[in-house]
Design a protein around this motif. Structure first.
Motif, PDB file in Angstrom:
ATOM      1  N   MET A   1       0.738  -1.043   0.069  1.00 42.72           N
ATOM      2  CA  MET A   1      -0.034   0.110   0.077  1.00 42.72           C
ATOM      3  C   MET A   1       0.927   1.298   0.176  1.00 42.72           C
ATOM      4  O   MET A   1       1.931   1.192   0.755  1.00 42.72           O
ATOM      5  CB  MET A   1      -1.015  -0.076   1.066  1.00 42.72           C
ATOM      6  CG  MET A   1      -2.067   1.094   1.087  1.00 42.72           C
ATOM      7  SD  MET A   1      -3.088   0.994   2.570  1.00 42.72           S
ATOM      8  CE  MET A   1      -4.337  -0.149   2.241  1.00 42.72           C
ATOM      9  N   SER A   2       0.383   2.180  -0.803  1.00 37.41           N
ATOM     10  CA  SER A   2       1.317   3.351  -0.734  1.00 37.41           C
ATOM     11  C   SER A   2       1.501   4.410   0.460  1.00 37.41           C
ATOM     12  O   SER A   2       0.478   4.085   1.135  1.00 37.41           O
ATOM     13  CB  SER A   2       1.005   4.278  -2.071  1.00 37.41           C
ATOM     14  OG  SER A   2      -0.343   4.957  -1.621  1.00 37.41           O
ATOM     15  N   VAL A   3       2.246   5.135   0.609  1.00 34.39           N
ATOM     16  CA  VAL A   3       2.419   5.845   1.777  1.00 34.39           C
ATOM     17  C   VAL A   3       1.249   6.944   1.633  1.00 34.39           C
ATOM     18  O   VAL A   3       0.616   7.192   2.640  1.00 34.39           O
ATOM     19  CB  VAL A   3       3.804   6.605   1.729  1.00 34.39           C
ATOM     20  CG1 VAL A   3       3.752   7.662   2.977  1.00 34.39           C
ATOM     21  CG2 VAL A   3       4.989   5.669   1.927  1.00 34.39           C
ATOM     22  N   THR A   4       0.940   7.491   0.527  1.00 38.01           N
ATOM     23  CA  THR A   4      -0.183   8.482   0.575  1.00 38.01           C
ATOM     24  C   THR A   4      -1.460   7.919   0.935  1.00 38.01           C
ATOM     25  O   THR A   4      -2.339   8.208   1.719  1.00 38.01           O
ATOM     26  CB  THR A   4      -0.317   8.981  -1.016  1.00 38.01           C
ATOM     27  OG1 THR A   4       0.959   9.347  -1.388  1.00 38.01           O
ATOM     28  CG2 THR A   4      -1.496   9.888  -1.138  1.00 38.01           C
ATOM     29  N   LEU A   5      -1.838   6.770   0.357  1.00 34.92           N
ATOM     30  CA  LEU A   5      -3.057   5.633   0.965  1.00 34.92           C
ATOM     31  C   LEU A   5      -2.858   5.600   2.374  1.00 34.92           C
ATOM     32  O   LEU A   5      -4.015   5.614   3.171  1.00 34.92           O
ATOM     33  CB  LEU A   5      -3.169   4.469   0.053  1.00 34.92           C
ATOM     34  CG  LEU A   5      -3.737   4.545  -1.078  1.00 34.92           C
ATOM     35  CD1 LEU A   5      -3.704   3.284  -1.862  1.00 34.92           C
ATOM     36  CD2 LEU A   5      -5.003   5.153  -1.208  1.00 34.92           C
ATOM     37  N   LEU A   6      -1.747   5.420   2.887  1.00 30.41           N
ATOM     38  CA  LEU A   6      -1.696   5.090   4.286  1.00 30.41           C
ATOM     39  C   LEU A   6      -2.144   6.354   5.154  1.00 30.41           C
ATOM     40  O   LEU A   6      -2.728   6.437   6.365  1.00 30.41           O
ATOM     41  CB  LEU A   6      -0.337   4.650   4.777  1.00 30.41           C
ATOM     42  CG  LEU A   6      -0.046   3.043   4.460  1.00 30.41           C
ATOM     43  CD1 LEU A   6       1.272   2.606   4.713  1.00 30.41           C
ATOM     44  CD2 LEU A   6      -1.116   2.183   4.969  1.00 30.41           C
ATOM     45  N   TRP A   7      -1.517   7.555   4.567  1.00 28.75           N
ATOM     46  CA  TRP A   7      -1.725   8.986   5.387  1.00 28.75           C
ATOM     47  C   TRP A   7      -3.354   9.175   4.976  1.00 28.75           C
ATOM     48  O   TRP A   7      -4.066   9.865   6.036  1.00 28.75           O
ATOM     49  CB  TRP A   7      -0.985   9.992   4.913  1.00 28.75           C
ATOM     50  CG  TRP A   7       0.308   9.924   5.186  1.00 28.75           C
ATOM     51  CD1 TRP A   7       1.529   9.743   4.603  1.00 28.75           C
ATOM     52  CD2 TRP A   7       0.752  10.207   6.620  1.00 28.75           C
ATOM     53  NE1 TRP A   7       2.774   9.847   5.543  1.00 28.75           N
ATOM     54  CE2 TRP A   7       2.253  10.274   6.677  1.00 28.75           C
ATOM     55  CE3 TRP A   7      -0.059  10.635   7.729  1.00 28.75           C
ATOM     56  CZ2 TRP A   7       2.973  10.518   8.192  1.00 28.75           C
ATOM     57  CZ3 TRP A   7       0.776  11.114   8.984  1.00 28.75           C
ATOM     58  CH2 TRP A   7       2.038  10.802   8.969  1.00 28.75           C
ATOM     59  N   LEU A   8      -3.830   8.869   4.103  1.00 25.61           N
ATOM     60  CA  LEU A   8      -5.428   9.277   3.870  1.00 25.61           C
ATOM     61  C   LEU A   8      -6.166   8.316   4.899  1.00 25.61           C
ATOM     62  O   LEU A   8      -7.099   8.803   5.344  1.00 25.61           O
ATOM     63  CB  LEU A   8      -5.709   8.913   2.311  1.00 25.61           C
ATOM     64  CG  LEU A   8      -5.271   9.733   1.354  1.00 25.61           C
ATOM     65  CD1 LEU A   8      -5.582   9.343  -0.052  1.00 25.61           C
ATOM     66  CD2 LEU A   8      -5.892  11.412   1.646  1.00 25.61           C
TER      67      LEU A   8
ATOM     68  N   ILE B   1       3.662   4.918  10.052  1.00 27.81           N
ATOM     69  CA  ILE B   1       4.094   5.522   8.669  1.00 27.81           C
ATOM     70  C   ILE B   1       5.283   6.212   8.685  1.00 27.81           C
ATOM     71  O   ILE B   1       6.107   5.758   7.959  1.00 27.81           O
ATOM     72  CB  ILE B   1       2.822   6.254   7.959  1.00 27.81           C
ATOM     73  CG1 ILE B   1       1.686   5.664   7.634  1.00 27.81           C
ATOM     74  CG2 ILE B   1       3.448   6.838   6.627  1.00 27.81           C
ATOM     75  CD1 ILE B   1       0.173   6.367   7.563  1.00 27.81           C
ATOM     76  N   ASP B   2       5.448   6.901   9.472  1.00 30.23           N
ATOM     77  CA  ASP B   2       6.795   7.910   9.743  1.00 30.23           C
ATOM     78  C   ASP B   2       7.804   7.208  10.521  1.00 30.23           C
ATOM     79  O   ASP B   2       8.708   7.968  10.966  1.00 30.23           O
ATOM     80  CB  ASP B   2       6.252   9.137  10.251  1.00 30.23           C
ATOM     81  CG  ASP B   2       7.312  10.234   9.726  1.00 30.23           C
ATOM     82  OD1 ASP B   2       7.781  10.332   8.424  1.00 30.23           O
ATOM     83  OD2 ASP B   2       7.372  11.239  10.607  1.00 30.23           O
ATOM     84  N   ASP B   3       7.709   5.776  10.973  1.00 24.32           N
ATOM     85  CA  ASP B   3       8.669   5.032  11.622  1.00 24.32           C
ATOM     86  C   ASP B   3       8.942   5.751  12.971  1.00 24.32           C
ATOM     87  O   ASP B   3       9.966   5.541  13.588  1.00 24.32           O
ATOM     88  CB  ASP B   3      10.185   4.802  10.878  1.00 24.32           C
ATOM     89  CG  ASP B   3       9.984   3.914   9.506  1.00 24.32           C
ATOM     90  OD1 ASP B   3       9.206   2.859  10.065  1.00 24.32           O
ATOM     91  OD2 ASP B   3      10.598   3.940   8.757  1.00 24.32           O
ATOM     92  N   PHE B   4       7.742   6.369  13.499  1.00 21.45           N
ATOM     93  CA  PHE B   4       8.004   6.933  14.796  1.00 21.45           C
ATOM     94  C   PHE B   4       9.011   7.812  15.140  1.00 21.45           C
ATOM     95  O   PHE B   4       9.395   8.396  15.890  1.00 21.45           O
ATOM     96  CB  PHE B   4       8.026   5.841  15.959  1.00 21.45           C
ATOM     97  CG  PHE B   4       6.746   5.096  15.869  1.00 21.45           C
ATOM     98  CD1 PHE B   4       5.922   5.209  16.914  1.00 21.45           C
ATOM     99  CD2 PHE B   4       6.821   3.740  15.343  1.00 21.45           C
ATOM    100  CE1 PHE B   4       4.638   4.542  16.813  1.00 21.45           C
ATOM    101  CE2 PHE B   4       5.655   3.074  15.493  1.00 21.45           C
ATOM    102  CZ  PHE B   4       4.507   3.167  16.146  1.00 21.45           C
ATOM    103  N   SER B   5       9.465   8.603  13.863  1.00 17.53           N
ATOM    104  CA  SER B   5      10.491   9.377  13.897  1.00 17.53           C
ATOM    105  C   SER B   5      10.153  10.869  14.163  1.00 17.53           C
ATOM    106  O   SER B   5      10.735  11.454  14.988  1.00 17.53           O
ATOM    107  CB  SER B   5      11.359   9.582  12.313  1.00 17.53           C
ATOM    108  OG  SER B   5      10.061  10.056  11.477  1.00 17.53           O
ATOM    109  N   ARG B   6       8.855  11.515  13.961  1.00 19.37           N
ATOM    110  CA  ARG B   6       8.230  12.771  13.985  1.00 19.37           C
ATOM    111  C   ARG B   6       7.293  12.539  15.251  1.00 19.37           C
ATOM    112  O   ARG B   6       7.204  13.282  16.344  1.00 19.37           O
ATOM    113  CB  ARG B   6       7.517  13.591  12.871  1.00 19.37           C
ATOM    114  CG  ARG B   6       8.578  13.905  11.870  1.00 19.37           C
ATOM    115  CD  ARG B   6       7.982  14.737  11.004  1.00 19.37           C
ATOM    116  NE  ARG B   6       7.129  13.825  10.108  1.00 19.37           N
ATOM    117  CZ  ARG B   6       6.432  14.324   9.005  1.00 19.37           C
ATOM    118  NH1 ARG B   6       6.500  15.416   8.621  1.00 19.37           N
ATOM    119  NH2 ARG B   6       5.742  13.343   8.493  1.00 19.37           N
TER     120      ARG B   6
END
Length: 160
Positions: A1-8, A42-47
């Motif tokens: 699944m693309s990152v954009t879809l995951l953010w959506l 999604i952001d690997d808990f970085s932010r």
């Protein structure tokens, strides 16, 4: 699944959760928390780190407890009977099928009917119904405020 879809999906979960803070059929703060956890993952808990996720989880549990306790405290403060508590619960479920007005006012009706059936006192029934309703409204407002605090923490963590 693309990152954009995951953010959506993350945003959708948060939006559904915010709606769920007002609609009792949806576990609002759980959906908000799910969206936050997904966004952090999604952001690997970085932010959005473990601290923000943990704080959001604590807030979600606090919202659930406040929502549950507020209605009961309103009912108990007015001296509600067991039937009034059951009536408020039944009114809440019935209200789900009646739209927003039903969700907001059927717990009051249910509590008042339950109290009237228990004690046959119109004055006490109205008092218990209103007190239960006020407690439920305080719980709902608290839940909404806490959900927006969770979203604010998430957005601040993403932007900072």
């Amino acid at each position: 699944m693309s990152v954009t879809l995951l953010w959506l999906l993350s945003v959708a979960l948060i939006l559904v959760g915010l709606a769920g803070t007002v609609l009792p059929a949806l576990p609002g703060t759980a959906f908000v928390l799910g969206g936050i956890v997904l966004g952090a993952w999604i952001d690997d808990f970085s932010r959005v780190g473990a601290g923000v996720v943990a704080a959001s989880a604590v807030l979600a549990v606090l919202a659930w407890v406040l929502d549950y306790v507020a209605g009961l405290l309103g009912a108990r403060k007015a001296g509600a009977s067991r039937l009034a508590i059951i009536g408020a619960a039944v009114g809440t479920v019935v209200g789900l099928f009646m739209g927003l007005v039903g969700v907001l006012f059927m717990p009051l009706v249910g509590a008042a009917v339950g109290e009237w059936l228990s004690r046959r006192d119109h004055g006490q029934a109205v008092k218990v119904g209103v007190a239960t309703w006020l407690g439920i409204m305080v719980g709902m407002v608290s839940k909404v405020v806490i959900a927006f605090m969770m979203v604010g923490l998430f957005i601040a963590a993403l932007l900072i």
